[in-house]
Motif scaffolding. Structure first.
Motif, PDB file in Angstrom:
ATOM      1  N   TRP A  62       7.647  23.473 -64.321  1.00 33.39           N
ATOM      2  CA  TRP A  62       7.728  22.820 -65.619  1.00 33.39           C
ATOM      3  C   TRP A  62       9.104  23.040 -66.220  1.00 33.39           C
ATOM      4  CZ3 TRP A  62       3.852  25.639 -63.639  1.00 33.39           C
ATOM      5  CH2 TRP A  62       2.575  25.072 -63.587  1.00 33.39           C
ATOM      6  N   CYS A  63       9.548  22.075 -67.038  1.00 32.92           N
ATOM      7  CA  CYS A  63      10.699  22.325 -67.897  1.00 32.92           C
ATOM      8  C   CYS A  63      10.179  23.126 -69.089  1.00 32.92           C
ATOM      9  CB  CYS A  63      11.349  21.015 -68.344  1.00 32.92           C
ATOM     10  SG  CYS A  63      10.419  20.078 -69.581  1.00 32.92           S
ATOM     11  N   VAL A  64      11.047  23.559 -69.976  1.00 33.52           N
ATOM     12  CA  VAL A  64      10.609  24.355 -71.119  1.00 33.52           C
ATOM     13  C   VAL A  64       9.617  23.562 -71.974  1.00 33.52           C
ATOM     14  CG1 VAL A  64      11.348  25.460 -73.265  1.00 33.52           C
ATOM     15  CG2 VAL A  64      12.660  25.802 -71.164  1.00 33.52           C
ATOM     16  N   THR A  65       9.926  22.307 -72.256  1.00 35.87           N
ATOM     17  CA  THR A  65       9.025  21.496 -73.080  1.00 35.87           C
ATOM     18  C   THR A  65       7.692  21.284 -72.381  1.00 35.87           C
ATOM     19  OG1 THR A  65      10.898  20.403 -74.137  1.00 35.87           O
ATOM     20  CG2 THR A  65       8.764  19.306 -74.308  1.00 35.87           C
ATOM     21  N   GLY A  66       7.721  20.993 -71.097  1.00 39.39           N
ATOM     22  CA  GLY A  66       6.487  20.819 -70.337  1.00 39.39           C
ATOM     23  C   GLY A  66       5.650  22.083 -70.311  1.00 39.39           C
ATOM     24  N   ASN A 106      17.452  21.970 -71.750  1.00 41.19           N
ATOM     25  CA  ASN A 106      16.852  22.395 -70.480  1.00 41.19           C
ATOM     26  C   ASN A 106      17.468  21.643 -69.300  1.00 41.19           C
ATOM     27  OD1 ASN A 106      14.146  23.661 -69.126  1.00 41.19           O
ATOM     28  ND2 ASN A 106      14.553  21.644 -68.292  1.00 41.19           N
ATOM     29  N   ASP A 107      17.684  20.337 -69.483  1.00 41.76           N
ATOM     30  CA  ASP A 107      18.091  19.470 -68.374  1.00 41.76           C
ATOM     31  C   ASP A 107      19.601  19.408 -68.138  1.00 41.76           C
ATOM     32  OD1 ASP A 107      15.414  18.946 -68.076  1.00 41.76           O
ATOM     33  OD2 ASP A 107      15.502  16.936 -68.933  1.00 41.76           O
ATOM     34  N   ARG A 108      20.366  20.051 -68.970  1.00 42.11           N
ATOM     35  CA  ARG A 108      21.816  19.984 -68.828  1.00 42.11           C
ATOM     36  C   ARG A 108      22.242  20.499 -67.455  1.00 42.11           C
ATOM     37  NH1 ARG A 108      26.340  23.312 -71.978  1.00 42.11           N
ATOM     38  NH2 ARG A 108      28.110  22.082 -71.288  1.00 42.11           N
ATOM     39  N   ALA A 109      23.121  19.746 -66.824  1.00 41.37           N
ATOM     40  CA  ALA A 109      23.636  20.154 -65.512  1.00 41.37           C
ATOM     41  C   ALA A 109      24.263  21.542 -65.626  1.00 41.37           C
ATOM     42  CB  ALA A 109      24.670  19.148 -65.020  1.00 41.37           C
ATOM     43  N   GLY A 110      23.951  22.394 -64.685  1.00 41.75           N
ATOM     44  CA  GLY A 110      24.487  23.740 -64.678  1.00 41.75           C
ATOM     45  C   GLY A 110      23.657  24.755 -65.449  1.00 41.75           C
ATOM     46  N   ARG A 111      22.602  24.291 -66.134  1.00 43.32           N
ATOM     47  CA  ARG A 111      21.722  25.218 -66.865  1.00 43.32           C
ATOM     48  C   ARG A 111      21.104  26.183 -65.860  1.00 43.32           C
ATOM     49  NH1 ARG A 111      22.630  26.061 -71.025  1.00 43.32           N
ATOM     50  NH2 ARG A 111      22.302  24.012 -71.923  1.00 43.32           N
ATOM     51  N   THR A 112      20.982  27.434 -66.232  1.00 45.05           N
ATOM     52  CA  THR A 112      20.443  28.434 -65.320  1.00 45.05           C
ATOM     53  C   THR A 112      19.178  29.061 -65.891  1.00 45.05           C
ATOM     54  OG1 THR A 112      21.728  30.255 -66.270  1.00 45.05           O
ATOM     55  CG2 THR A 112      22.761  28.989 -64.470  1.00 45.05           C
ATOM     56  N   TRP A 113      18.377  29.618 -65.008  1.00 45.05           N
ATOM     57  CA  TRP A 113      17.173  30.314 -65.450  1.00 45.05           C
ATOM     58  C   TRP A 113      17.500  31.465 -66.411  1.00 45.05           C
ATOM     59  CZ3 TRP A 113      12.541  30.317 -66.899  1.00 45.05           C
ATOM     60  CH2 TRP A 113      11.867  31.531 -67.126  1.00 45.05           C
TER      61      TRP A 113
END
Length: 122
Positions: free
Chosen positions: A47-51, A89-96
């Motif tokens: 899931w993404c954060v929103t999901g 959340n979806d930004r390219a390069g975003r990390t856990w």
């Protein structure tokens, strides 16, 4: 909704995302082979954060409050709640670790606020 409920929901989001192993981008949720599914799908495996907020929160008010708290802790919060969290959340390069840091900050600050509120009653 109480601060404690938001804390519990944020903890459940962290647990669901399983140390980043069940975190995804560019979809509310994905199944085992990476196909997009709804956050509520029994086939969802990440899931993404929103999901994840959709999946763990009992109702829309709880979800909105949790997303509002997350948005408040983002580096550059803009107008809107869900869309800003999704974009972040979806930004390219975003990390856990960045995701985990924000969720942990939400929990820590809400717990601190609850403690201060309790102390002021004494």
């Amino acid at each position: 909704m109480t601060k404690q409920q938001v804390v519990e929901d944020a903890r459940r989001v962290l647990q669901l995302l399983d140390g980043g192993k069940a975190w995804c981008q560019c979809a509310y949720a994905r199944d085992e082979i990476g196909q997009r599914v709804t956050a509520y799908s029994p086939d969802a495996a990440s899931w993404c954060v929103t999901g994840a907020c959709q999946r763990v929160c009992d109702d829309q008010d709880n979800q909105d409050e949790l997303l509002t708290q997350i948005r408040r802790h983002l580096p550059d919060p803009d107008a809107g709640i869900s869309s800003v969290v999704c974009t972040w959340n979806d930004r390219a390069g975003r990390t856990w670790p960045e995701i985990e840091r924000v969720l942990t900050l939400v929990i820590t600050e809400l717990l601190r606020a609850a403690e201060l509120a309790e102390e002021s009653k004494l």
